[in-house]
Each structure stands twice: as structure tokens, then as C-alpha cells.
Design an enzyme around this catalytic site. Structure first.
Site, PDB file in Angstrom:
ATOM      1  N   HIS A  15      24.070  45.970 -22.557  1.00 15.19           N
ATOM      2  CA  HIS A  15      22.868  46.768 -22.326  1.00 15.19           C
ATOM      3  C   HIS A  15      23.191  48.032 -21.550  1.00 15.19           C
ATOM      4  O   HIS A  15      24.279  48.157 -20.967  1.00 15.19           O
ATOM      5  CB  HIS A  15      21.800  45.948 -21.590  1.00 15.19           C
ATOM      6  CG  HIS A  15      22.247  45.421 -20.254  1.00 15.19           C
ATOM      7  ND1 HIS A  15      23.030  44.302 -20.116  1.00 15.19           N
ATOM      8  CD2 HIS A  15      22.036  45.874 -18.989  1.00 15.19           C
ATOM      9  CE1 HIS A  15      23.274  44.081 -18.839  1.00 15.19           C
ATOM     10  NE2 HIS A  15      22.689  45.032 -18.123  1.00 15.19           N
ATOM     11  N   ARG A  41      16.617  41.985  -9.936  1.00 11.79           N
ATOM     12  CA  ARG A  41      17.362  41.160 -10.891  1.00 11.79           C
ATOM     13  C   ARG A  41      17.939  39.927 -10.230  1.00 11.79           C
ATOM     14  O   ARG A  41      18.500  40.010  -9.141  1.00 11.79           O
ATOM     15  CB  ARG A  41      18.507  41.987 -11.476  1.00 11.79           C
ATOM     16  CG  ARG A  41      19.310  41.265 -12.533  1.00 11.79           C
ATOM     17  CD  ARG A  41      20.485  42.107 -12.981  1.00 11.79           C
ATOM     18  NE  ARG A  41      21.730  41.625 -12.419  1.00 11.79           N
ATOM     19  CZ  ARG A  41      22.885  42.304 -12.439  1.00 11.79           C
ATOM     20  NH1 ARG A  41      22.934  43.529 -12.957  1.00 11.79           N
ATOM     21  NH2 ARG A  41      23.972  41.783 -11.925  1.00 11.79           N
ATOM     22  N   ASP A  72      26.736  42.226 -17.580  1.00 11.11           N
ATOM     23  CA  ASP A  72      26.747  42.100 -16.120  1.00 11.11           C
ATOM     24  C   ASP A  72      27.924  41.264 -15.605  1.00 11.11           C
ATOM     25  O   ASP A  72      28.217  40.187 -16.121  1.00 11.11           O
ATOM     26  CB  ASP A  72      25.422  41.516 -15.633  1.00 11.11           C
ATOM     27  CG  ASP A  72      24.271  42.488 -15.875  1.00 11.11           C
ATOM     28  OD1 ASP A  72      24.518  43.710 -15.847  1.00 11.11           O
ATOM     29  OD2 ASP A  72      23.139  42.024 -16.097  1.00 11.11           O
ATOM     30  N   HIS A  81      27.249  47.957 -20.823  1.00 12.33           N
ATOM     31  CA  HIS A  81      27.991  46.928 -20.088  1.00 12.33           C
ATOM     32  C   HIS A  81      27.349  45.565 -20.252  1.00 12.33           C
ATOM     33  O   HIS A  81      26.223  45.446 -20.750  1.00 12.33           O
ATOM     34  CB  HIS A  81      28.037  47.286 -18.595  1.00 12.33           C
ATOM     35  CG  HIS A  81      26.679  47.193 -17.951  1.00 12.33           C
ATOM     36  ND1 HIS A  81      25.701  48.142 -18.125  1.00 12.33           N
ATOM     37  CD2 HIS A  81      26.126  46.235 -17.170  1.00 12.33           C
ATOM     38  CE1 HIS A  81      24.610  47.788 -17.467  1.00 12.33           C
ATOM     39  NE2 HIS A  81      24.832  46.621 -16.880  1.00 12.33           N
TER      40      HIS A  81
HETATM   41  C1  OGA Z   1      20.795  45.547 -14.708  1.00  9.78           C
HETATM   42  C2  OGA Z   1      20.767  46.772 -15.508  1.00  9.78           C
HETATM   43  C3  OGA Z   1      19.201  48.272 -16.561  1.00  9.78           C
HETATM   44  C4  OGA Z   1      17.956  48.995 -16.235  1.00  9.78           C
HETATM   45  O1  OGA Z   1      19.840  45.314 -13.965  1.00  9.78           O
HETATM   46  O2  OGA Z   1      21.753  44.782 -14.858  1.00  9.78           O
HETATM   47  O3  OGA Z   1      21.743  47.118 -16.121  1.00  9.78           O
HETATM   48  O4  OGA Z   1      17.385  49.582 -17.184  1.00  9.78           O
HETATM   49  N1  OGA Z   1      19.571  47.399 -15.532  1.00  9.78           N
HETATM   50  O5  OGA Z   1      17.545  49.003 -15.082  1.00  9.78           O
HETATM   51 MN    MN Z   2      23.272  45.455 -16.084  1.00  6.92          MN
END
Ligand code: OGA
Ligand code: MN
Length: 288
Positions: A254, A270, A108, A106
Site C-alpha cells: 500500500h 494503526r 508494513d 510498502h
Molecule cells: C500505514 C500507512 C497509509 C495512509 O498506516 O501503515 O501506510 O494512507 N498509512 O495513511
Molecule cells: Mn503502511
């Protein structure tokens, strides 16, 4: 002295060396960091022992921060700019809401009308092995398509659902999530507003193309995801505590691999930088 960077993989990513985010950062130094962000799609800064306030303050230099109104259950109660991605139990002992966050390919906030410009994820507690995050360069993925396929997808819109791969989502929470986030149609090919380059904008939250049936859409969605996630387009990040990874949501996607012992602690925080408006509420969603 010019900013020292080291490529992380052939496809994308660079480690920024010799920057300490606990110390003041000049405008010109930040300008170089931002340039590197646009050039490499992903930046890694290791060994950053910073507070929540410093994380937020540094993130603000990339742009206005999202307060996570689309994901209210996951934000920090005192710092709405911080989204928790954590498997640590809640204060009452219930499992964390965010323990499966990101386990689908995805970008974000693609399921909103203001998809994110970029995200800055801080590894606070990471397991000794695994818990990796994988990133794909969506410029390269787009460029590698044939002229025929580029023509076919040029005007398509993907319908992005807010759905999470989350075995633990209660029916109430699912309902709340759907009400907060009606499906949004986003262009499958997006022009990056700063670099002017075209990037594929697809992922596992895309359930169909607008104006097409699921049956018609799924084979092409699957193909585009399989194509974009070929190893030559990827970087796989192995976390260390105090890593900060910054990614450009407009030209990368990611996935959290979940490849770790779930009895061990993994806690990440985040910030999400707001992007420019994109997409529209999906026409099917309006009709029903
Ligand atoms: C995010 C996500 C990935 C992870 O924080 O947006 O997709 O590995 N994290 O925690
Ligand atoms: Mn993410």
C-alpha cells in the site's frame, strides 16, 4: 446469517456490512471476518465509532500486537500498540513525525525480521477530499508474471531499508532509525503462511537484491513495482471518518498518496498484528 460483504474493486478488498465493533463480537462472527480478510486482502468497516481500547481489543483477535519498538517516535505514549499516522503538530508545535508515513509503496514492517501479518488503520480525522490510500494485490501481481520471470526471481532476496520518504527527518532521527533497523533481506516471493499462495514481496523500500549491485538491481525492482501497481491490481480507498481498513501485509502492499491539502487535519491510528519470522539481516549490512 452469513457475513454480508461487498467487493471494493475487482482486484481486492471487501466492505464488511452490518458489523458494529462497539458491541461484542462472537467467535463465529469473528471467524467469518477473518476468513473474509484472507479471501479479499483488504477489509473496510465504515462508521465504527470506537475508542482506542476497542480498536486495540478488536485488533488482538487477529493475533499478538506489535508494540512498535522499531518506530518508537510514532507510537502513542500511553498505548504502544497504537501507531500515529498524523499531520497534527506535536504538543510543542513542531511538525508531526508521521505526516509523510507510508508515502512509498510498502508492506508494513518489511524492514524487520518479523514483518506484520496485518494492520488495522482507523480514520479518526480525514480531509474532506483526498488523503487516499492505494492497495495492490500481490498474489495477482505474482500470478501475472511469465514463467521465465517467476524463475528469475524465485530465489532472490530484496534488501529492505527502514528509510522513509520524509523531508523532515532530523540527522539524529535517521541515525536512530538505522541503528534500530539494520537492512533486512526478504524473499521476493513469499508463500502466504495461511493460504499457501505465492505473492510478490517487493516495494519502494527495497534498494537492491542481495548479492547484486544497486545498478543491476534497480531496473528489475522498478519493473516489479511498476508491474504490481498496474491499475487492474489496485484498490484506491477514499477515507471517511470512522472507517477502519484492515489489510493483509503478506499479500498486499500500500501507499499513502498524500493527495490532500496539508493545512487540513488528517489523523489516523494503526495497530499492527505481528506476523511470523521472515528474512535475515542483509549480508552486506553484516560485512560493513
Ligand atoms: C500505514 C500507512 C497509509 C495512509 O498506516 O501503515 O501506510 O494512507 N498509512 O495513511
Ligand atoms: Mn503502511
Amino acid at each position: 446469517m452469513a457475513l454480508a460483504v461487498r467487493p471494493l474493486s475487482y482486484a481486492l478488498g471487501a466492505e464488511v456490512l452490518d458489523v458494529d465493533l462497539s458491541r461484542p463480537l462472537t467467535e463465529s462472527r469473528f471467524g467469518e471476518i477473518y476468513r473474509a480478510f484472507l479471501d479479499h486482502g483488504i477489509l473496510l468497516l465504515r462508521g465504527q465509532k470506537i475508542s482506542r481500547e476497542q480498536h486495540i481489543e478488536f485488533s488482538r483477535r487477529f493475533g499478538e500486537l506489535d508494540r512498535h519498538d522499531s518506530l518508537p517516535r510514532d507510537r502513542h505514549p500511553e498505548y504502544p500498540e497504537l501507531l500515529m499516522v498524523s499531520n497534527l503538530p506535536q504538543p510543542d508545535g513542531a511538525p508531526s513525525n508521521s505526516r509523510y508515513t507510508g508515502q512509498l509503496w510498502h508492506s508494513d514492517l518489511s524492514f524487520t525480521l518479523m514483518p506484520s501479518l496485518g494492520s488495522l488503520l482507523r480514520g479518526v480525522e480525514v480531509p474532506p477530499v483526498g488523503g487516499d490510500t492505494m492497495f495492490a494485490n500481490m498474489y495477482l501481481a505474482y500470478d501475472a508474471l511469465s514463467a521465465g520471470m517467476k524463475g528469475l526471481i524465485a530465489d532472490l532476496h530484496g534488501v529492505h531499508s527502514p528509510e522513509r520518504k520524509n523531508a523532515g527527518m532530523s540527522p539524529e532521527w535517521e541515525k536512530e532509525n538505522r541503528l534500530l533497523n539494520p537492512p533486512v533481506a526478504q524473499p521476493v516471493v513469499r508463500v502466504h503462511p495461511e493460504t499457501g499462495r505465492k505473492a510478490l514481496y517487493i516495494g519502494e523500500k527495497v534498494k537492491a537484491f542481495e548479492g547484486m549491485t544497486d545498478e543491476e538491481s534497480v531496473p528489475l525492482i522498478d519493473y516489479l513495482i511498476r508491474h504490481s501497481t498496474r491499475p487492474q491490481f489496485l484498490y484506491r480507498h477514499q477515507w471517511r471518518p470512522d472507517d477502519i481498513v484492515i489489510w493483509d501485509n503478506r499479500c498486499t502492499m500500500h501507499v499513502a498518496l498524500g493527495d490532500y491539502d496539508p493545512t487540513l487535519r488528517r489523523h489516523m491510528e494503526r495497530t499492527t498484528v505481528m506476523g511470523t519470522p521472515s528474512g535475515h539481516v542483509a549480508s552486506d549490512a553484516v560485512a560493513h
